[in-house]
Design a protein around this motif. Structure first.
Motif, PDB file in Angstrom:
ATOM      1  N   GLU A 109       0.825  -1.225   0.000  1.00 32.81           N
ATOM      2  CA  GLU A 109       0.000   0.000   0.000  1.00 32.81           C
ATOM      3  C   GLU A 109       0.853   1.267   0.000  1.00 32.81           C
ATOM      4  O   GLU A 109       0.313   2.368   0.099  1.00 32.81           O
ATOM      5  N   GLY A 110       2.179   1.097  -0.079  1.00 36.54           N
ATOM      6  CA  GLY A 110       3.062   2.264  -0.114  1.00 36.54           C
ATOM      7  C   GLY A 110       3.392   2.810   1.261  1.00 36.54           C
ATOM      8  O   GLY A 110       3.911   3.921   1.382  1.00 36.54           O
ATOM      9  N   ARG A 111       3.121   2.030   2.332  1.00 34.71           N
ATOM     10  CA  ARG A 111       3.435   2.505   3.690  1.00 34.71           C
ATOM     11  C   ARG A 111       4.864   2.117   4.071  1.00 34.71           C
ATOM     12  O   ARG A 111       5.344   1.041   3.714  1.00 34.71           O
ATOM     13  N   LEU A 112       5.515   2.998   4.846  1.00 32.35           N
ATOM     14  CA  LEU A 112       6.906   2.757   5.255  1.00 32.35           C
ATOM     15  C   LEU A 112       7.035   1.547   6.166  1.00 32.35           C
ATOM     16  O   LEU A 112       6.286   1.413   7.130  1.00 32.35           O
ATOM     17  N   LEU A 113       8.010   0.674   5.856  1.00 29.94           N
ATOM     18  CA  LEU A 113       8.217  -0.526   6.659  1.00 29.94           C
ATOM     19  C   LEU A 113       9.323  -0.326   7.705  1.00 29.94           C
ATOM     20  O   LEU A 113       9.437  -1.101   8.638  1.00 29.94           O
ATOM     21  N   ASP A 114      10.125   0.708   7.521  1.00 32.31           N
ATOM     22  CA  ASP A 114      11.351   0.881   8.291  1.00 32.31           C
ATOM     23  C   ASP A 114      11.154   1.968   9.369  1.00 32.31           C
ATOM     24  O   ASP A 114      11.018   3.148   9.059  1.00 32.31           O
ATOM     25  N   GLY A 115      11.139   1.540  10.636  1.00 37.70           N
ATOM     26  CA  GLY A 115      10.896   2.467  11.753  1.00 37.70           C
ATOM     27  C   GLY A 115      11.968   3.535  11.868  1.00 37.70           C
ATOM     28  O   GLY A 115      11.680   4.691  12.176  1.00 37.70           O
ATOM     29  N   LYS A 116      13.235   3.166  11.608  1.00 33.13           N
ATOM     30  CA  LYS A 116      14.355   4.129  11.698  1.00 33.13           C
ATOM     31  C   LYS A 116      14.189   5.232  10.655  1.00 33.13           C
ATOM     32  O   LYS A 116      14.452   6.401  10.902  1.00 33.13           O
ATOM     33  N   LEU A 117      13.716   4.801   9.482  1.00 32.56           N
ATOM     34  CA  LEU A 117      13.488   5.751   8.391  1.00 32.56           C
ATOM     35  C   LEU A 117      12.356   6.724   8.755  1.00 32.56           C
ATOM     36  O   LEU A 117      12.459   7.931   8.514  1.00 32.56           O
ATOM     37  N   ALA A 118      11.313   6.178   9.355  1.00 32.34           N
ATOM     38  CA  ALA A 118      10.193   7.020   9.790  1.00 32.34           C
ATOM     39  C   ALA A 118      10.686   8.061  10.795  1.00 32.34           C
ATOM     40  O   ALA A 118      10.284   9.233  10.746  1.00 32.34           O
ATOM     41  N   GLU A 119      11.593   7.639  11.668  1.00 29.14           N
ATOM     42  CA  GLU A 119      12.159   8.552  12.674  1.00 29.14           C
ATOM     43  C   GLU A 119      12.945   9.678  11.998  1.00 29.14           C
ATOM     44  O   GLU A 119      12.831  10.848  12.362  1.00 29.14           O
ATOM     45  N   ARG A 120      13.740   9.301  10.987  1.00 30.41           N
ATOM     46  CA  ARG A 120      14.546  10.313  10.287  1.00 30.41           C
ATOM     47  C   ARG A 120      13.658  11.263   9.485  1.00 30.41           C
ATOM     48  O   ARG A 120      13.947  12.452   9.353  1.00 30.41           O
ATOM     49  N   LEU A 121      12.559  10.717   8.966  1.00 24.59           N
ATOM     50  CA  LEU A 121      11.599  11.554   8.234  1.00 24.59           C
ATOM     51  C   LEU A 121      10.950  12.572   9.182  1.00 24.59           C
ATOM     52  O   LEU A 121      10.779  13.747   8.843  1.00 24.59           O
ATOM     53  N   ARG A 122      10.623  12.109  10.396  1.00 26.58           N
ATOM     54  CA  ARG A 122      10.051  13.022  11.404  1.00 26.58           C
ATOM     55  C   ARG A 122      11.033  14.140  11.730  1.00 26.58           C
ATOM     56  O   ARG A 122      10.646  15.300  11.880  1.00 26.58           O
ATOM     57  N   LEU A 123      12.314  13.784  11.800  1.00 24.62           N
ATOM     58  CA  LEU A 123      13.346  14.781  12.103  1.00 24.62           C
ATOM     59  C   LEU A 123      13.418  15.839  10.994  1.00 24.62           C
ATOM     60  O   LEU A 123      13.527  17.038  11.271  1.00 24.62           O
ATOM     61  N   VAL A 124      13.352  15.389   9.738  1.00 24.30           N
ATOM     62  CA  VAL A 124      13.364  16.334   8.603  1.00 24.30           C
ATOM     63  C   VAL A 124      12.177  17.295   8.730  1.00 24.30           C
ATOM     64  O   VAL A 124      12.315  18.517   8.584  1.00 24.30           O
ATOM     65  N   LEU A 125      10.994  16.739   9.032  1.00 17.89           N
ATOM     66  CA  LEU A 125       9.787  17.559   9.136  1.00 17.89           C
ATOM     67  C   LEU A 125       9.874  18.514  10.330  1.00 17.89           C
ATOM     68  O   LEU A 125       9.501  19.687  10.227  1.00 17.89           O
ATOM     69  N   ASP A 126      10.371  18.008  11.463  1.00 19.39           N
ATOM     70  CA  ASP A 126      10.519  18.855  12.661  1.00 19.39           C
ATOM     71  C   ASP A 126      11.440  20.028  12.368  1.00 19.39           C
ATOM     72  O   ASP A 126      11.148  21.170  12.722  1.00 19.39           O
ATOM     73  N   THR A 127      12.569  19.736  11.714  1.00 20.10           N
ATOM     74  CA  THR A 127      13.550  20.780  11.415  1.00 20.10           C
ATOM     75  C   THR A 127      12.959  21.810  10.455  1.00 20.10           C
ATOM     76  O   THR A 127      13.079  23.016  10.679  1.00 20.10           O
ATOM     77  N   LEU A 128      12.294  21.337   9.421  1.00 21.13           N
ATOM     78  CA  LEU A 128      11.698  22.257   8.439  1.00 21.13           C
ATOM     79  C   LEU A 128      10.626  23.124   9.107  1.00 21.13           C
ATOM     80  O   LEU A 128      10.570  24.345   8.895  1.00 21.13           O
ATOM     81  N   ALA A 129       9.779  22.509   9.934  1.00 19.30           N
ATOM     82  CA  ALA A 129       8.707  23.256  10.602  1.00 19.30           C
ATOM     83  C   ALA A 129       9.288  24.267  11.584  1.00 19.30           C
ATOM     84  O   ALA A 129       8.842  25.424  11.638  1.00 19.30           O
ATOM     85  N   ALA A 130      10.324  23.867  12.338  1.00 19.34           N
ATOM     86  CA  ALA A 130      10.916  24.768  13.339  1.00 19.34           C
ATOM     87  C   ALA A 130      11.589  25.954  12.656  1.00 19.34           C
ATOM     88  O   ALA A 130      11.417  27.113  13.077  1.00 19.34           O
ATOM     89  N   GLU A 131      12.340  25.699  11.587  1.00 12.87           N
ATOM     90  CA  GLU A 131      13.009  26.783  10.849  1.00 12.87           C
ATOM     91  C   GLU A 131      11.987  27.741  10.243  1.00 12.87           C
ATOM     92  O   GLU A 131      12.162  28.947  10.254  1.00 12.87           O
ATOM     93  N   THR A 132      10.912  27.171   9.706  1.00 13.70           N
ATOM     94  CA  THR A 132       9.878  27.998   9.073  1.00 13.70           C
ATOM     95  C   THR A 132       9.187  28.865  10.123  1.00 13.70           C
ATOM     96  O   THR A 132       8.961  30.062   9.909  1.00 13.70           O
ATOM     97  N   ALA A 133       8.886  28.267  11.274  1.00 15.40           N
ATOM     98  CA  ALA A 133       8.228  29.028  12.364  1.00 15.40           C
ATOM     99  C   ALA A 133       9.151  30.142  12.835  1.00 15.40           C
ATOM    100  O   ALA A 133       8.689  31.273  13.076  1.00 15.40           O
ATOM    101  N   ALA A 134      10.457  29.857  12.947  1.00 15.67           N
ATOM    102  CA  ALA A 134      11.398  30.861  13.421  1.00 15.67           C
ATOM    103  C   ALA A 134      11.478  32.034  12.447  1.00 15.67           C
ATOM    104  O   ALA A 134      11.482  33.205  12.849  1.00 15.67           O
ATOM    105  N   VAL A 135      11.489  31.732  11.149  1.00 18.22           N
ATOM    106  CA  VAL A 135      11.567  32.806  10.138  1.00 18.22           C
ATOM    107  C   VAL A 135      10.278  33.623  10.148  1.00 18.22           C
ATOM    108  O   VAL A 135      10.296  34.850  10.085  1.00 18.22           O
ATOM    109  N   GLU A 136       9.128  32.938  10.271  1.00 17.11           N
ATOM    110  CA  GLU A 136       7.839  33.651  10.263  1.00 17.11           C
ATOM    111  C   GLU A 136       7.718  34.537  11.493  1.00 17.11           C
ATOM    112  O   GLU A 136       7.164  35.635  11.439  1.00 17.11           O
TER     113      GLU A 136
END
Ligand SMILES: Cc1cc2nc3c(=O)[nH]c(=O)nc-3n(C[C@H](O)[C@H](O)[C@H](O)COP(=O)(O)O)c2cc1C
Length: 184
Positions: A154-181
């Motif tokens: 179904e296209g869902r991620l099987l790798d928990g470590k990868l999901a964690e790293r993806l969350r980190l990318v999103l957290d960083t992008l959201a935090a940087e964007t909030a700081a700039v705004e």
């Protein structure tokens, strides 16, 4: 906060699009990740078409990318670099120069390929290209190698470590964007 998710692959079963669908599920609280799928409708960039009345698909691209708080790109690697369709969309979104959708836009880059290197060259090139347009490139790449082994049917991620790293990318992008705004 609204993060637009742009896949460099038009393929229906694209691993990169699956990665972005996973990002929708992994989004931090208060962040909405929305898939944007207009790349295939764009004409090839032609400066003669880029006047006061650009093609409708270009208008939609500029409105969608321009109004997003941030953009997360997921790119495959084609012959060692960014797919032409994605580069074409970026070329359209980089004009008119001073009021372009990508100027000062917070962006992050992830990518996957079926090979051993996880589209690393394409991600490096994409970050360089986005930087040249005036976008603010945030965070590290996320190379997802052997992509055909990383998702279920179904296209869902099987790798928990990868999901964690993806969350980190999103957290960083959201935090940087909030700081700039906040600073604006
Ligand atoms: C035209 C073309 C060129 C490719 N070149 C590379 C490459 O240089 N490096 C690589 O790791 N994979 C390469 N691949 C394999 C892609 O990484 C693989 O097809 C990947 O799944 C495409 O992403 P998608 O699943 O999101 O469509 C290439 C595939 C195509 C169709």
């Amino acid at each position: 906060m609204r993060i637009l998710a742009v896949s460099g692959s038009l393929r229906a079963d694209s691993h990169n699009t699956s990665l972005l669908r996973a990002a929708i599920d992994e989004a931090p609280e208060g962040v909405e990740v929305e898939l944007w799928e207009g790349i295939g409708e764009l004409p090839v960039y032609d400066q003669d078409l880029d006047d006061d009345d650009p093609p409708e698909a270009v208008r939609r691209l500029r409105e969608a990318w321009g109004s997003a708080d941030a953009i997360l790109f997921a790119t495959p690697e084609y012959n060692g670099s960014v797919p032409g369709g994605l580069k074409n969309a970026i070329d359209w979104a980089s004009r008119p120069r001073l009021e372009a959708a990508l100027v000062n836009k917070n962006v992050a880059v992830i990518g996957s390929s079926t090979g051993q290197f996880g589209a690393m060259w394409a991600q490096a090139d994409l970050k360089r290209i986005l930087g040249l347009t005036g976008a603010r490139v945030v965070g590290e790449e996320l190379p997802v190698m052997r992509a055909h082994e990383k998702f279920d049917a179904e296209g869902r991620l099987l790798d928990g470590k990868l999901a964690e790293r993806l969350r980190l990318v999103l957290d960083t992008l959201a935090a940087e964007t909030a700081a700039v705004e906040l600073a604006a």
